[in-house]
Design an enzyme around this catalytic site. Sequence first.
Site, PDB file in Angstrom:
ATOM      1  N   LYS A   1       0.848  -1.214   0.000  1.00  0.00           N
ATOM      2  CA  LYS A   1       0.000   0.000   0.000  1.00  0.00           C
ATOM      3  C   LYS A   1       0.873   1.250   0.000  1.00  0.00           C
ATOM      4  CE  LYS A   1      -1.722   1.419   4.049  1.00  0.00           C
ATOM      5  NZ  LYS A   1      -1.301   2.778   4.431  1.00  0.00           N
ATOM      6  N   ASN A   2       1.836   1.293   0.916  1.00  0.00           N
ATOM      7  CA  ASN A   2       2.619   2.516   1.104  1.00  0.00           C
ATOM      8  C   ASN A   2       3.625   2.769  -0.010  1.00  0.00           C
ATOM      9  OD1 ASN A   2       1.112   2.866   3.337  1.00  0.00           O
ATOM     10  ND2 ASN A   2       2.699   2.298   4.803  1.00  0.00           N
TER      11      ASN A   2
ATOM     12  N   CYS B   1      -6.324  12.275  13.271  1.00  0.00           N
ATOM     13  CA  CYS B   1      -6.045  10.841  13.100  1.00  0.00           C
ATOM     14  C   CYS B   1      -6.368  10.155  14.420  1.00  0.00           C
ATOM     15  CB  CYS B   1      -4.576  10.667  12.734  1.00  0.00           C
ATOM     16  SG  CYS B   1      -4.043   8.967  12.774  1.00  0.00           S
TER      17      CYS B   1
ATOM     18  N   ARG C   1      -0.931  14.485  13.421  1.00  0.00           N
ATOM     19  CA  ARG C   1      -0.047  14.087  12.311  1.00  0.00           C
ATOM     20  C   ARG C   1       0.068  15.280  11.375  1.00  0.00           C
ATOM     21  NH1 ARG C   1      -1.674   8.459   9.822  1.00  0.00           N
ATOM     22  NH2 ARG C   1       0.342   8.694   8.794  1.00  0.00           N
TER      23      ARG C   1
ATOM     24  N   ASP D   1       4.754   0.744  12.255  1.00  0.00           N
ATOM     25  CA  ASP D   1       3.593   0.025  11.720  1.00  0.00           C
ATOM     26  C   ASP D   1       3.550  -1.432  12.147  1.00  0.00           C
ATOM     27  OD1 ASP D   1       3.514   1.794   8.502  1.00  0.00           O
ATOM     28  OD2 ASP D   1       2.977   2.387  10.537  1.00  0.00           O
TER      29      ASP D   1
ATOM     30  N   ARG E   1      -8.379  -1.248   4.845  1.00  0.00           N
ATOM     31  CA  ARG E   1      -7.590  -0.154   4.278  1.00  0.00           C
ATOM     32  C   ARG E   1      -6.214  -0.632   3.843  1.00  0.00           C
ATOM     33  NH1 ARG E   1      -7.321   5.390   7.342  1.00  0.00           N
ATOM     34  NH2 ARG E   1      -6.058   5.681   5.451  1.00  0.00           N
TER      35      ARG E   1
HETATM   36  C1  EPZ Z   1       3.987   6.978   6.527  1.00  0.00           C
HETATM   37  O1  EPZ Z   1       3.124   7.983   7.074  1.00  0.00           O
HETATM   38  C2  EPZ Z   1       3.131   5.711   6.439  1.00  0.00           C
HETATM   39  N1  EPZ Z   1       1.988   5.985   5.596  1.00  0.00           N
HETATM   40  C3  EPZ Z   1       2.649   5.324   7.838  1.00  0.00           C
HETATM   41  O2  EPZ Z   1       1.981   4.056   7.732  1.00  0.00           O
HETATM   42  C4  EPZ Z   1       3.839   5.130   8.752  1.00  0.00           C
HETATM   43  O3  EPZ Z   1       3.372   4.920  10.058  1.00  0.00           O
HETATM   44  C5  EPZ Z   1       4.732   6.396   8.736  1.00  0.00           C
HETATM   45  O4  EPZ Z   1       5.100   6.723   7.389  1.00  0.00           O
HETATM   46  C6  EPZ Z   1       6.012   6.192   9.536  1.00  0.00           C
HETATM   47  O5  EPZ Z   1       6.714   5.107   9.077  1.00  0.00           O
HETATM   48  C7  EPZ Z   1       2.133   5.870   4.256  1.00  0.00           C
HETATM   49  O6  EPZ Z   1       3.188   5.581   3.728  1.00  0.00           O
HETATM   50  C8  EPZ Z   1       0.921   6.156   3.416  1.00  0.00           C
HETATM   51  P1  EPZ Z   1       5.883  10.446   8.416  1.00  0.00           P
HETATM   52  P2  EPZ Z   1       3.554   9.523   7.042  1.00  0.00           P
HETATM   53  O7  EPZ Z   1       5.696  11.709   7.677  1.00  0.00           O
HETATM   54  O8  EPZ Z   1       4.248   9.801   5.782  1.00  0.00           O
HETATM   55  C9  EPZ Z   1       6.152  13.755  11.870  1.00  0.00           C
HETATM   56  C10 EPZ Z   1       0.214   2.511   7.884  1.00  0.00           C
HETATM   57  O9  EPZ Z   1      -0.130   1.918   8.920  1.00  0.00           O
HETATM   58  N2  EPZ Z   1       5.842  14.738  10.817  1.00  0.00           N
HETATM   59  O10 EPZ Z   1       7.067   9.614   8.123  1.00  0.00           O
HETATM   60  O11 EPZ Z   1       2.351  10.317   7.378  1.00  0.00           O
HETATM   61  C11 EPZ Z   1       4.970  12.836  12.168  1.00  0.00           C
HETATM   62  O12 EPZ Z   1       4.065  13.430  13.044  1.00  0.00           O
HETATM   63  C12 EPZ Z   1       0.561   4.012   7.952  1.00  0.00           C
HETATM   64  O13 EPZ Z   1       0.331   1.980   6.782  1.00  0.00           O
HETATM   65  C13 EPZ Z   1       5.820  16.080  11.128  1.00  0.00           C
HETATM   66  O14 EPZ Z   1       6.054  16.470  12.275  1.00  0.00           O
HETATM   67  O15 EPZ Z   1       4.571   9.556   8.287  1.00  0.00           O
HETATM   68  C14 EPZ Z   1       5.651  11.603  12.723  1.00  0.00           C
HETATM   69  O16 EPZ Z   1       5.912  11.782  14.076  1.00  0.00           O
HETATM   70  C15 EPZ Z   1       0.128   4.646   9.233  1.00  0.00           C
HETATM   71  N3  EPZ Z   1       5.523  16.968  10.142  1.00  0.00           N
HETATM   72  C16 EPZ Z   1       6.967  11.572  11.938  1.00  0.00           C
HETATM   73  O17 EPZ Z   1       7.165  12.863  11.393  1.00  0.00           O
HETATM   74  C17 EPZ Z   1       5.260  16.574   8.852  1.00  0.00           C
HETATM   75  O18 EPZ Z   1       5.006  17.409   7.983  1.00  0.00           O
HETATM   76  C18 EPZ Z   1       6.981  10.547  10.801  1.00  0.00           C
HETATM   77  O19 EPZ Z   1       5.847  10.779   9.982  1.00  0.00           O
HETATM   78  C19 EPZ Z   1       5.290  15.203   8.555  1.00  0.00           C
HETATM   79  C20 EPZ Z   1       5.591  14.295   9.550  1.00  0.00           C
END
Ligand code: EPZ
Length: 416
Positions: A22-23, A116, A121, A304, A396
């Site tokens: 998916k990701n 969320c 997030r 995850d 999902r």
């Molecule tokens: C991706 O989400 C994945 N989703 C998530 O998987 C996964 O948990 C996450 O990466 C971490 O590995 C998809 O790929 C669609 P991040 P993403 O931006 O991109 C902070 C699942 O179960 N952050 O890497 O949204 C954030 O709050 C899903 O399949 C900011 O502060 O995650 C977090 O603490 C759930 N500001 C950290 O960075 C931003 O603008 C990592 O988030 C963006 C992120």
Amino acid sequence: MDKLRITGGRALEGAVRISGSKNAALPVMAATLLAPGVHRLRNVPRLRDTQTFARVLELLGAKVAFEGNLLTIDTQGVNSVEAPYELVKTMRASIYVLAPLLARFGRARVSLPGGCAWGPRPVNLHLAGLQSMGAALEIEHGYIVGRDVRLKGATVGFDVVSVGATVQLMLAAVLAEGSTVLENAAIEPDVTVLGEVLVACGARIEGLGTRRLEIHGVSALRPIETSIIPDRIEAATFAAAAAMTGGRIRLEGVRPEHFEASLRKLEEAGCVVERGADAVAVAGPARPRPVNVVTQPYPGFPTDMQAQMIAVCAVASGTSVIEDTIYLDRFTHVQELVRMGAHIELKGNVAVVAGVERLSGAQVMATDLRASASLVLAGLAAEGETVVDRIYHLDRGYEALEKKLGALGARIERVK
Ligand code: EPZ
């Protein structure tokens, strides 16, 4: 509101083919907007999230067709730059259309993702990165709005490692004027594979697989023809099912290196793991041993898999400590596992799990994608019957989960 009814206590046996990721699929689907043409993506999982993204692309004017796991996307007719709240609120990754719309049309109107299940997030890194590339973005009525945008190369350093922000800026930089440098970039396989797909379409990217990417803008890209990599989180979830039930499961069609951190933790818990080129055999112990886990960006232990690992530790022969450093309050599954007899104490972003001999079946409620997977795992090991409610969360991100588990001997059925 489908439910899953599970009768636990069976050791799972057999082979399972892992679906596409998916990701990894979602960023590639967004990238199709960058090149007007017909794109062919094989091995795309049939999930609520990939169908939602297909819906977003259709609303923008693309023609999208699924044939089994082959997804054809024709982006020649794209004529809208609006991604509505109704869809974005159901799937945050819809925000991936922002940069491609700005790059192709110089304008976009994309809803800000809502809240969320497990807390804040933000997308500040996405927006700050695009702004440093010259995109004047306004937040109007809950929408991110960009007008008359000409993306220019820039150096962007991320405060925290973010998969989403790295993807967003890669999609912005490939057609931008000049060169962009991304520092402290994410190196999840989804990110590296997106880069490889873009390079195959004519993009110029250096440093893939490292935390420093250099992207030299080009004037146009060719349509995409690719096959989506296997889902490492689905693979690791099935490996955890072997650990939970003392079973033997062969995971087929996988990239073992993509979920090595999870396999190593399961070995620490007593699993015997045989790694092949594109298959992994996992044999679970009679009872897992306790392990300590700290989630990290790739190649560390993935957040995850945190919920699924808590389920494994809930039946371990001792106490485990599991800390989530990525999402500090991603623990909505804990209370549901406690309803099944687990002993888990939460201290901020740390779960202290005192393993019990046996969980007991109960009615539980799924709250998000990976939380629901941990409840299914607990149900497979529990005494008696478990009913997992709200499994639309599961749909999902897991393709035909109950069918795959049923084929491994699980007593599981979907109750419509
Ligand atoms: C991706 O989400 C994945 N989703 C998530 O998987 C996964 O948990 C996450 O990466 C971490 O590995 C998809 O790929 C669609 P991040 P993403 O931006 O991109 C902070 C699942 O179960 N952050 O890497 O949204 C954030 O709050 C899903 O399949 C900011 O502060 O995650 C977090 O603490 C759930 N500001 C950290 O960075 C931003 O603008 C990592 O988030 C963006 C992120």
